[in-house]
Structure formats: C-alpha cells, structure tokens
Design a protein around this motif. Sequence first.
Motif, PDB file in Angstrom:
ATOM      1  N   GLY A  77       2.421   5.527  -8.657  1.00 51.04           N
ATOM      2  CA  GLY A  77       1.257   6.012  -7.918  1.00 51.04           C
ATOM      3  C   GLY A  77      -0.042   5.675  -8.615  1.00 51.04           C
ATOM      4  N   LEU A  78      -0.062   5.835  -9.951  1.00 50.88           N
ATOM      5  CA  LEU A  78      -1.285   5.540 -10.689  1.00 50.88           C
ATOM      6  C   LEU A  78      -1.607   4.060 -10.642  1.00 50.88           C
ATOM      7  CD1 LEU A  78      -1.049   7.819 -13.847  1.00 50.88           C
ATOM      8  CD2 LEU A  78      -2.605   7.988 -11.923  1.00 50.88           C
ATOM      9  N   THR A  79      -0.578   3.231 -10.790  1.00 55.15           N
ATOM     10  CA  THR A  79      -0.823   1.789 -10.757  1.00 55.15           C
ATOM     11  C   THR A  79      -1.386   1.374  -9.405  1.00 55.15           C
ATOM     12  OG1 THR A  79       1.158   1.651 -12.095  1.00 55.15           O
ATOM     13  CG2 THR A  79       0.226  -0.400 -11.347  1.00 55.15           C
ATOM     14  N   LEU A  80      -0.798   1.939  -8.345  1.00 58.13           N
ATOM     15  CA  LEU A  80      -1.291   1.584  -7.011  1.00 58.13           C
ATOM     16  C   LEU A  80      -2.726   2.049  -6.817  1.00 58.13           C
ATOM     17  CD1 LEU A  80       1.812   2.271  -4.788  1.00 58.13           C
ATOM     18  CD2 LEU A  80       0.769   0.094  -5.299  1.00 58.13           C
ATOM     19  N   SER A  81      -3.026   3.255  -7.287  1.00 62.04           N
ATOM     20  CA  SER A  81      -4.383   3.751  -7.043  1.00 62.04           C
ATOM     21  C   SER A  81      -5.400   3.034  -7.920  1.00 62.04           C
ATOM     22  CB  SER A  81      -4.442   5.256  -7.279  1.00 62.04           C
ATOM     23  OG  SER A  81      -4.403   5.529  -8.644  1.00 62.04           O
ATOM     24  N   TRP A  82      -4.975   2.566  -9.107  1.00 57.91           N
ATOM     25  CA  TRP A  82      -5.902   1.772  -9.916  1.00 57.91           C
ATOM     26  C   TRP A  82      -6.231   0.458  -9.245  1.00 57.91           C
ATOM     27  CZ3 TRP A  82      -2.835   3.116 -14.875  1.00 57.91           C
ATOM     28  CH2 TRP A  82      -3.448   4.203 -15.508  1.00 57.91           C
ATOM     29  N   SER A 141      -8.882  -0.871  -3.969  1.00 63.78           N
ATOM     30  CA  SER A 141     -10.330  -1.072  -4.049  1.00 63.78           C
ATOM     31  C   SER A 141     -11.085   0.087  -3.424  1.00 63.78           C
ATOM     32  CB  SER A 141     -10.703  -2.386  -3.361  1.00 63.78           C
ATOM     33  OG  SER A 141     -10.095  -2.456  -2.091  1.00 63.78           O
ATOM     34  N   VAL A 142     -10.526   0.659  -2.343  1.00 62.01           N
ATOM     35  CA  VAL A 142     -11.180   1.815  -1.727  1.00 62.01           C
ATOM     36  C   VAL A 142     -10.158   2.940  -1.612  1.00 62.01           C
ATOM     37  CG1 VAL A 142     -12.928   0.579  -0.438  1.00 62.01           C
ATOM     38  CG2 VAL A 142     -10.646   0.801   0.499  1.00 62.01           C
ATOM     39  N   LYS A 143     -10.668   4.167  -1.508  1.00 65.13           N
ATOM     40  CA  LYS A 143      -9.842   5.362  -1.290  1.00 65.13           C
ATOM     41  C   LYS A 143      -8.741   5.483  -2.342  1.00 65.13           C
ATOM     42  CE  LYS A 143     -10.434   5.655   3.698  1.00 65.13           C
ATOM     43  NZ  LYS A 143      -9.753   5.568   4.978  1.00 65.13           N
ATOM     44  N   LYS A 144      -9.138   5.450  -3.604  1.00 68.35           N
ATOM     45  CA  LYS A 144      -8.147   5.462  -4.676  1.00 68.35           C
ATOM     46  C   LYS A 144      -7.291   6.727  -4.655  1.00 68.35           C
ATOM     47  CE  LYS A 144     -10.824   2.658  -7.896  1.00 68.35           C
ATOM     48  NZ  LYS A 144      -9.870   1.605  -8.244  1.00 68.35           N
ATOM     49  N   PHE A 165       2.558   8.964  -3.832  1.00 71.80           N
ATOM     50  CA  PHE A 165       3.347  10.041  -4.430  1.00 71.80           C
ATOM     51  C   PHE A 165       4.159  10.774  -3.366  1.00 71.80           C
ATOM     52  CE2 PHE A 165       3.989  14.311  -6.087  1.00 71.80           C
ATOM     53  CZ  PHE A 165       4.495  14.018  -7.323  1.00 71.80           C
ATOM     54  N   ALA A 166       3.532  11.038  -2.235  1.00 71.15           N
ATOM     55  CA  ALA A 166       4.252  11.765  -1.185  1.00 71.15           C
ATOM     56  C   ALA A 166       5.426  10.946  -0.662  1.00 71.15           C
ATOM     57  CB  ALA A 166       3.293  12.100  -0.044  1.00 71.15           C
ATOM     58  N   ILE A 167       5.202   9.646  -0.445  1.00 71.21           N
ATOM     59  CA  ILE A 167       6.278   8.808   0.081  1.00 71.21           C
ATOM     60  C   ILE A 167       7.430   8.765  -0.909  1.00 71.21           C
ATOM     61  CG2 ILE A 167       6.902   6.420   0.544  1.00 71.21           C
ATOM     62  CD1 ILE A 167       4.339   6.061   1.968  1.00 71.21           C
ATOM     63  N   LEU A 168       7.116   8.580  -2.192  1.00 76.53           N
ATOM     64  CA  LEU A 168       8.192   8.400  -3.164  1.00 76.53           C
ATOM     65  C   LEU A 168       8.944   9.697  -3.408  1.00 76.53           C
ATOM     66  CD1 LEU A 168       6.312   6.122  -5.654  1.00 76.53           C
ATOM     67  CD2 LEU A 168       8.165   5.489  -4.146  1.00 76.53           C
ATOM     68  N   ALA A 169       8.221  10.795  -3.548  1.00 77.12           N
ATOM     69  CA  ALA A 169       8.887  12.057  -3.866  1.00 77.12           C
ATOM     70  C   ALA A 169       9.648  12.593  -2.666  1.00 77.12           C
ATOM     71  CB  ALA A 169       7.846  13.078  -4.345  1.00 77.12           C
TER      72      ALA A 169
END
Lengths: 262, 272
Positions: B150-155, B158-161, B169-173
């Motif tokens: 999740g952190l890697t994706l949000s880093w 470009s928008v809406k981190k 996180f919701a999808i994976l968990a």
Amino acid sequence: MEEGYTSLPTSHLLGSVPAVVAEGKISSTVGQASTGNLQPFPPYDGGYNAPGSPISAQQTTTNWQGIFSISSYTQYFNVDSDVVIDRMISSIYPMNGFDRKIDGNPDLYGPVWISATLIFMLAALGNVGTYLKQKGVDPSTTWIFDVSYINWAACIIFGYALAVPAAFYFLLHYFGHSASLIRLWCMWGYSLFVFLPTCLLLVVPMAVFQWIITILSGAVSSWFVTLNLKAYAQASDMMVLLVSAMVLQFALALFIKIFFFA
Amino acid sequence: MSHEDTIPLHHSSQSDIDEIENLFIAGPHSATVLPARPPSPTRVSIPVSHSSPPLPPYQKVTPSSSPPPVVPAVPAAPSGSSRVGVAADAFGSSPDTLTEPVWDTVKRDLTRIVSNLKLVVFPNPFREDPGRALRDWDLWGPFFFIIFLGLTLSWSASVKKSEVFAVAFAILAAGAVILTLNVLLLGGHIIFFQSLSLLGYCLFPLDVGALICMLIGNAIVRIVVVSITLAWSSWAAYPFMSAAVNPRRKALALYPVFLMYISVGFFIIAID
C-alpha cells in the motif's frame, strides 16, 4: 497433527508392545501392507455435495445462530466449475432456459464474482477508455489513474446487485407472489455477465460503436431479466414490474457507458 | 481390535516375539532416555531456528518435558535444506519469553517471517503440501507485506495518494478474508488464519514488483516486471488453493485469487 498423539515413542521401551492405536500406522510405514481397512479422517470430500443432490438437513439453518455459521451458507455455493460456466453462457443466450437450470440449486458464487470482476473491469478499462478518448481529442494528454473509479464501481455494482433484487422480492411479496430472494439474487447477478465483454468493447474510442454496444448489452440484459421474471408475472398487474426491471437494466448499461467511459 | 484385523509387519512373519523384535530393530534410534539438561536461564533458545528435520510418524517429541530435550538428528536426514520451522514449534513449551530482551522477541518473529516466506514463495520440498509446511503461521508477515504494498503504491501515485493507500489496503486485507471464505463456502478444507497467512505471503513477489516499478519509469519494463511477479505470486498460491477444494471446483477457488492478483498487478502498472 493427530499422528503426534497416537504415535508417541513408547514401543522402544524394553518389554512394551506397541499401542493398538498405532498398529495400523506402524505396519503401513514399515511393511507397506494393504491399507484397505484404513479410513482417512476426515473424509476427503466431506463438505462436497454434488450439485444436483439435496442438501442434508444438518447444513440448513434451524435457529437464528446459524447466520453466524459458514456451513449454513455452503448450500448457496454448491456448484461446480462446469455448472457456473454453463449458467454464464445461458445468461447470454436467453432462450436457453436459465430458469430451469437454477431450479432447486440457485447459487451465489456467480453473482458475487461476476460483480467483483465487473468492478475490476470498470475501474481498469474505464480509465483506459477515458484516456484513449481524451488522447484522440488532445494528443498531449498524460495518463492519470483515477482511483475513485474503484469506489464508484464497487458501490454501484454491489449496490445494484443487492438492492434491486431485494426490492423486487418485497414488491412481489407485496403483490401476493411467492418469490425466493436467493433466486432473484442469482438471476440478477448472472444478468450482469453480459457487461463483462461490453466493458472490453467499450474501450474502443469510437462513439457510434460504443453506443451500439451499450444498447445491445442493455437489450440482452433486460431481455434476460424479463424472461426470467415472466414466471412471476402471469397476472396483468405485474406488467409494471416487468417494465421497471427492463428500464433499470437499460439504465445500468447507460450509466456504465456515460460514467465510466466518458 | 481383534487379531485378525492386524496386518502382519512382514509377509514372512514368524511369531509375535519375532515381530516385536523386528519392531525394535526398525524402531526409533532415540531409544535411550535422554539425560535431563540443566536449565540455562541466560541463554534463550529460539524455537523456530532449530533446523530439525521432519520426524517419522512414531518418533515425535513428547510434549510434556520442559525444557524440551534436544532431538537427536536422524542419521539419514539430508542436511542443508530449508526445512526450518516445520516440526520445531509444534510441540513443547517454549522457554520463558517474558524475561527475554525485546530484541530477542523481534528477532524470533523476523526469523519466523523469513522461514515462512521461504516455505511459501520459494521452491522447496514442502510445496506439495503447504498447509503442512506453514503449520507455524503468523500474521506479521502478511501485515508487513500488505502495508508495504500500500505504501509503495501511494508513494508512486501522482494524485490522491492517501486514497490510493486506502483502496489498496482495503482490497488486499478484505480480499484475503473473502478469498478464504470463498474456499470455505465451496466446501473446501482450510484453516482460516493459516489461509490468511499464506495469501499474505504470496503477495511478496508483487511487493518486489511494486518496488522495482517505483524506481523504473519505463512502461514496457513495468509491464514485463509485473507480469513476471504476477506469475510468481500465482505459482506460489496455486498448490495450496487447488489442494483445498474438490478437483471439480478447482477453477472456482482459483479464479478469485487470480482476479485479485491481476487487479493488484494492474494497479502497480497503472499508478504512475
């Protein structure tokens, strides 16, 4: 785990004989003798019912505590791979007697995972389609992945697949028809299957082609729903319900086209 | 059980005495009673890191003794393989973990994550029966892998981190829970938290892919990297998911897993 208790190393002590419980296990490991009288426990396919077979009484819920038990829901997922594929195909060919196929064994596997697949495809291909369309207008457009498509798709598809059959269930009961909620959910879920290939085709950035595809998929889907609801709607006052179901399916097709592939 | 039911140990069975004698010969090598070890309070042993090979069925460690006696190695056992943590922690009470340093606790958990990771996503002889291999499951590994993805994706978004992190996180968990429920509902035999643990560990290749994609901007390289890691993740999850259900429902259990991994893979490619 269970072999750890029946096979404690007692047989090496002087003068002791192996325990009776471990006898079959030792003889099968040492001599590889015939294992005909050994039964695996638990039975290999204990939770498996053939799709046509009646559900045993212990699996159905008898009291309210059963709603917390997973085993009380396995009867709605009692399908095999070929059964699901057969139902998906007959949801595109509406003449194929879908009504008879889910008789006695309506499943929820198809609706749940068809909806999930549709959400993924709407979010992914909707972004691609929007990007391609804007690229055709303005070649300097950069790729932006809009995450909110996922939220919107999840809310709309799951909401539609849950709420519309439930509303029709209450309406049918209100008008004095006996309907099964699971059957309605199953039927409506499979009616969404036609939108999966629709999403793939809607990526093509040609407005005329997109509208043709949208109208076709809406027609197929609403025709499928109407055909399956006709069994309930023998009386004339049900025509309103039939028409409203058709309109809802068409509205969903239009919404997918306008919102996700704008 | 009457005498007629018993199966002769050898087809040339002579008498009962001989049979028992044969048992002694074929029996375990740890015949002698082990001397009681004096308790050593200062040195805390890490139970997972005992690389004891899997024992024959009638040679388990007795669960009563504390501290556990050192299991003598079976002479014919191959050494050097990655058979860590299979039979080690299942029996025997662990030593006192209340008074040990925090670093030891952390180190034990990290060791367990590494050994479980080796068992799930890397080739090893236990892949045929991963439920047995991951008997010592934990949820720390899946937690870290999900958070990291999740952190890697949000880093890299470009928008809406923050929204990207929330959705991933919701999808994976929720996805791990739903996939496990799916197998249970299809009539499969599976242990709930063990399955959560396995599905989480199977995310490790996608973690690696996401990390590489964050560093490399080229679109074609990203697609290739994600395809490879996607295949790797699917390969890791396949034997365990397909073994849990009836063969006629294998596709029904596997399809949602692949759907989740493909959607995560698409996420990794698409988020720029």
